[in-house]
Write a protein that holds these residues in place. Structure first.
Motif, PDB file in Angstrom:
ATOM      1  N   SER A 222       1.542 -18.023   9.216  1.00 17.17           N
ATOM      2  CA  SER A 222       0.933 -17.097   8.871  1.00 17.17           C
ATOM      3  C   SER A 222       1.273 -15.465   7.768  1.00 17.17           C
ATOM      4  N   LEU A 223       1.940 -16.134   7.124  1.00 15.27           N
ATOM      5  CA  LEU A 223       2.734 -14.869   6.716  1.00 15.27           C
ATOM      6  C   LEU A 223       2.102 -15.208   5.168  1.00 15.27           C
ATOM      7  N   SER A 224       2.598 -16.965   4.475  1.00 17.50           N
ATOM      8  CA  SER A 224       2.096 -16.812   3.731  1.00 17.50           C
ATOM      9  C   SER A 224       0.507 -16.574   3.622  1.00 17.50           C
ATOM     10  N   ALA A 225      -0.528 -17.183   4.175  1.00 17.18           N
ATOM     11  CA  ALA A 225      -1.328 -16.804   4.077  1.00 17.18           C
ATOM     12  C   ALA A 225      -2.102 -14.756   3.652  1.00 17.18           C
ATOM     13  N   LEU A 226      -1.260 -14.299   5.007  1.00 18.95           N
ATOM     14  CA  LEU A 226      -1.358 -12.976   4.989  1.00 18.95           C
ATOM     15  C   LEU A 226      -1.060 -12.590   2.524  1.00 18.95           C
ATOM     16  N   THR A 227       0.258 -13.304   2.435  1.00 21.09           N
ATOM     17  CA  THR A 227       0.320 -12.991   0.998  1.00 21.09           C
ATOM     18  C   THR A 227      -0.302 -13.049  -0.242  1.00 21.09           C
ATOM     19  N   THR A 228      -1.308 -14.023   0.434  1.00 22.60           N
ATOM     20  CA  THR A 228      -2.551 -14.850  -0.640  1.00 22.60           C
ATOM     21  C   THR A 228      -3.232 -14.518  -0.625  1.00 22.60           C
ATOM     22  N   LEU A 229      -3.783 -13.603   0.666  1.00 22.07           N
ATOM     23  CA  LEU A 229      -5.216 -12.779   1.230  1.00 22.07           C
ATOM     24  C   LEU A 229      -5.052 -11.530   0.749  1.00 22.07           C
ATOM     25  N   ILE A 230      -3.492 -10.700   0.352  1.00 24.07           N
ATOM     26  CA  ILE A 230      -3.516  -9.049  -0.631  1.00 24.07           C
ATOM     27  C   ILE A 230      -4.087  -8.818  -1.258  1.00 24.07           C
ATOM     28  N   PRO A 231      -3.845  -9.917  -2.169  1.00 25.85           N
ATOM     29  CA  PRO A 231      -4.234  -9.963  -3.606  1.00 25.85           C
ATOM     30  C   PRO A 231      -6.353  -9.895  -3.673  1.00 25.85           C
ATOM     31  N   LEU A 232      -6.023 -10.449  -2.803  1.00 30.34           N
ATOM     32  CA  LEU A 232      -7.988 -10.896  -3.186  1.00 30.34           C
ATOM     33  C   LEU A 232      -8.760  -9.841  -1.907  1.00 30.34           C
ATOM     34  N   VAL A 233      -8.610  -8.525  -1.124  1.00 26.60           N
ATOM     35  CA  VAL A 233      -8.831  -7.562  -0.746  1.00 26.60           C
ATOM     36  C   VAL A 233      -9.218  -6.152  -0.814  1.00 26.60           C
ATOM     37  N   GLU A 234      -9.909  -5.702  -0.646  1.00 27.20           N
ATOM     38  CA  GLU A 234     -10.364  -3.998  -1.246  1.00 27.20           C
ATOM     39  C   GLU A 234      -9.154  -3.186  -0.768  1.00 27.20           C
ATOM     40  N   ALA A 235      -8.966  -1.736  -0.899  1.00 20.79           N
ATOM     41  CA  ALA A 235      -7.652  -1.230  -1.147  1.00 20.79           C
ATOM     42  C   ALA A 235      -7.430  -0.381   0.436  1.00 20.79           C
ATOM     43  N   SER A 236      -8.877  -0.151   1.092  1.00 21.12           N
ATOM     44  CA  SER A 236      -9.033  -0.630   2.719  1.00 21.12           C
ATOM     45  C   SER A 236      -9.134  -1.242   3.334  1.00 21.12           C
ATOM     46  N   ALA A 237      -8.404  -2.617   3.533  1.00 18.92           N
ATOM     47  CA  ALA A 237      -7.673  -3.583   4.737  1.00 18.92           C
ATOM     48  C   ALA A 237      -6.642  -3.450   4.118  1.00 18.92           C
ATOM     49  N   LEU A 238      -5.708  -3.179   3.022  1.00 15.73           N
ATOM     50  CA  LEU A 238      -4.145  -3.212   3.307  1.00 15.73           C
ATOM     51  C   LEU A 238      -3.245  -2.610   4.291  1.00 15.73           C
ATOM     52  N   GLN A 239      -3.565  -1.988   4.748  1.00 15.58           N
ATOM     53  CA  GLN A 239      -2.617  -1.746   5.779  1.00 15.58           C
ATOM     54  C   GLN A 239      -2.943  -1.886   6.699  1.00 15.58           C
ATOM     55  N   THR A 240      -4.274  -2.234   7.495  1.00 15.64           N
ATOM     56  CA  THR A 240      -4.672  -3.496   8.620  1.00 15.64           C
ATOM     57  C   THR A 240      -3.902  -5.017   8.454  1.00 15.64           C
ATOM     58  N   TYR A 241      -3.288  -5.328   7.339  1.00 17.80           N
ATOM     59  CA  TYR A 241      -2.878  -6.674   6.663  1.00 17.80           C
ATOM     60  C   TYR A 241      -1.278  -6.452   6.842  1.00 17.80           C
ATOM     61  N   GLY A 242      -1.242  -5.309   6.452  1.00 14.71           N
ATOM     62  CA  GLY A 242       0.109  -4.479   6.432  1.00 14.71           C
ATOM     63  C   GLY A 242       1.267  -4.469   7.589  1.00 14.71           C
ATOM     64  N   ASP A 243       0.069  -4.012   8.087  1.00 13.06           N
ATOM     65  CA  ASP A 243       0.686  -3.808   9.805  1.00 13.06           C
ATOM     66  C   ASP A 243       0.738  -5.559  10.831  1.00 13.06           C
ATOM     67  N   MET A 244       0.075  -5.935   9.957  1.00 13.07           N
ATOM     68  CA  MET A 244      -0.051  -7.418  10.689  1.00 13.07           C
ATOM     69  C   MET A 244       1.208  -8.094  10.079  1.00 13.07           C
ATOM     70  N   ALA A 245       1.060  -8.139   8.906  1.00 20.33           N
ATOM     71  CA  ALA A 245       2.772  -8.107   8.774  1.00 20.33           C
ATOM     72  C   ALA A 245       3.901  -7.872   9.233  1.00 20.33           C
ATOM     73  N   ARG A 246       4.122  -6.850   9.567  1.00 21.68           N
ATOM     74  CA  ARG A 246       4.695  -6.164  10.068  1.00 21.68           C
ATOM     75  C   ARG A 246       5.478  -6.756  11.382  1.00 21.68           C
ATOM     76  N   ALA A 247       4.437  -6.801  11.939  1.00 22.51           N
ATOM     77  CA  ALA A 247       4.213  -7.442  12.998  1.00 22.51           C
ATOM     78  C   ALA A 247       4.585  -8.629  14.069  1.00 22.51           C
ATOM     79  N   PHE A 248       4.498  -9.596  12.540  1.00 22.92           N
ATOM     80  CA  PHE A 248       5.249 -10.695  12.592  1.00 22.92           C
ATOM     81  C   PHE A 248       6.372 -11.313  11.835  1.00 22.92           C
ATOM     82  N   ASN A 249       7.195 -10.390  11.163  1.00 18.28           N
ATOM     83  CA  ASN A 249       8.534 -10.221  10.636  1.00 18.28           C
ATOM     84  C   ASN A 249       9.235  -9.685  11.338  1.00 18.28           C
ATOM     85  N   GLU A 250       8.927  -8.178  12.613  1.00 21.07           N
ATOM     86  CA  GLU A 250       9.720  -7.346  13.285  1.00 21.07           C
ATOM     87  C   GLU A 250       9.420  -7.692  14.669  1.00 21.07           C
TER      88      GLU A 250
END
Length: 496
Positions: A222-250
């Motif tokens: 899941s984190l690998s998919a998010l890492t690949t996705l992050i450079p491709l999305v608009e700035a407005s979507a960054l925080q959503t995916y960042g929060d998703m990654a943080r939940a996976f990690n923490e």
């Protein structure tokens, strides 16, 4: 490309060889024999291995034509195709471009999912194919095709994780019942779900017991998919995916690690920390590209790579080197000309070279497998350092500027090493790519410093063996390794 976890498959049944398969089990046994043959030759003879795997796939196809609802045949065909995509030498001998092979592999996984949409291994592997296909589209500059694939991958992984959590919880309840006096079933008597096949096929699907490690694999994917996705999305979507990654990690990763045996905690924490550092680097790069953070904040994000024990991991060393190189790329792309940013780029690229060199010194299997790619990466870093050192009006020190000629020569040596190692590994695609960049580095040395190469990678080879050199030149210019005007000079030289 994202790597799949160990491919799960039903245990083989020991029966006598069947010349003409009749039942679904017999088709599976015949395919097993070809897979075993392919596995034996994978390292020493990729061509022979590839032929055996192709025969196995043909057997799966024949079996599925006769038993189209047999999940085991569908799953194992898809699994084998995915396994092939993870080995460049095999892909080359299969004779199908990787992106086309991944598309075909996706179709096979989608077919298996239709037969059993709750099987966690199928959900996981389908997500892996989607991520790998998205990476290919992204590298080809087709982010509009990659984004929906990555979003679908994340949805499947979410479903996979929910299914795994439910199964693990049920296993723990069953184990508790046994400890309290219940009678544990013999493995042969474990409940099995039918795969929807006709009863005459004699096949049922047995779901293997899950461990917390399986759930950690899903978090990693899941984190690998998010890492690949992050450079491709608009700035407005960054925080959503960042929060998703943080939940996976923490939350998720920390919870699952606590379920592992105590002697596995350190290695699991290291892997989770590395996944998080790689994501944070990609996230910071995306924020910096959108000018949402300053360079200093970007640099602070890379401190996530300060992981205890990283000096023993080629994966960790290379991941950090790639992240620091990417920072330099992004800073150059923003046309930063201040002495501070130039010096920061130079410092980060020097650190990248040191990290790659440290990885090359390791004697682990992972380090050995990465050697060809590491040498190519070192060549790329030298080209970028050469660009910085030779830029008109650079504020870098005179000593750095004088090193430019040496950097162009070093790049040739690293690309030559990458080509030789890739050839030894049977990776023809990487060999050609390294030789192309070797030739470009030689042209840079000739144009900028009047140093003609004594050895050229494609000397005496037909044009077909060189691949598309103009396309390769466009690639290094697009990557920022070579400045545009110099790229035009190299193109003239190539055509001349």
């Amino acid at each position: 490309m994202a790597k799949p976890k160990q491919f799960t498959r039903p245990p083989k049944k020991q029966k006598s060889k069947v010349v003409d398969p009749e039942t679904a089990d017999e088709y599976q046994e015949a395919a097993d024999r070809e897979e075993e043959a392919g596995g034996k030759h994978r390292a020493g003879d990729p061509a022979k291995s590839g032929r055996a795997f192709v025969r196995a796939l043909e057997i799966y196809d024949k079996g599925l034509r006769r038993y189209p609802t047999n999940f085991d045949l569908a799953y194992n065909k898809a699994r084998l195709e995915l396994e092939i995509t993870q080995h460049p030498a095999l892909v080359e001998h299969i004779g199908v471009p990787l992106i086309d092979l991944l598309a075909k592999t996706l179709e096979s996984h989608q077919y298996a999912l239709r037969l059993n949409e709750e099987n966690p291994d199928t959900l996981f592997n389908t997500a892996q194919v989607l991520t790998s296909l998205a990476e290919e589209y992204s590298e080809a500059g087709h982010s509009q095709n990659a984004i929906p694939l990555l979003q679908e991958s994340l949805e499947l992984l979410s479903g996979c994780l929910a299914r795994q959590e439910m199964l693990l919880e049920q296993q723990q309840v069953d184990f508790q019942d046994v400890e309290e006096g219940g009678v544990q079933l013999d493995p042969d008597e474990q409940p099995a779900s039918t795969d929807g096949s006709d009863a005459s096929e004699q096949t049922v699907t047995v779901e293997s017991p899950l461990t917390a490690g399986d759930l950690l694999d899903t978090v990693h994917a899941s984190l690998s998919a998010l890492t690949t996705l992050i450079p491709l999305v608009e700035a407005s979507a960054l925080q959503t995916y960042g929060d998703m990654a943080r939940a996976f990690n923490e939350k998720k990763a920390a919870s699952y690690i606590s379920l592992l045996p105590s002697d596995m905690h350190d290695s699991a924490r290291f892997a989770a920390s590395l996944d998080w550092a790689i994501f944070i680097a990609a996230f910071a790069d995306a924020q910096y590209s959108f000018m949402a953070i300053e360079l200093e904040t970007y640099l602070q994000g890379l401190e996530a790579f300060n992981i205890e024990g990283k000096e023993h991991s080629a994966h960790a060393l290379c991941a950090e080197a790639e992240a620091r190189t990417e920072l330099a790329h992004s800073t150059v792309d923003q046309a930063a000309t201040s002495s501070g940013s130039e010096q920061t780029c130079w410092t980060q690229l020097t650190k990248s070279q040191d990290l790659y060199s440290a990885a090359l010194k390791l004697d682990t299997e992972d380090a050995k497998d990465r050697r060809a790619n590491i040498y190519q990466s070192k060549g790329d870093v030298e080209l970028l350092r050469n660009r910085l050192a030779s830029a008109p009006g650079t504020t870098l020190s005179e000593g750095v500027q004088r090193s430019a000629k040496t950097l162009a020569q070093n790049a040739q040596k690293y690309y030559k090493g990458a080509a030789q190692l890739a050839r030894s590994d049977g990776d023809g695609e990487l060999e050609v790519k390294a030789k192309q960049r070797w030739m470009i580095a030689a042209d840079i040395a000739a144009i900028l410093y009047g140093i003609e190469a004594t050895e050229r990678p494609f000397e005496g080879n037909p044009q077909s063996a060189r691949g598309n050199l103009i396309e390769a030149l466009e690639s290094v210019v697009e990557e920022g390794l070579v400045e545009m005007s110099l790229g035009e000079e190299i193109m003239k030289r190539m055509r001349g």
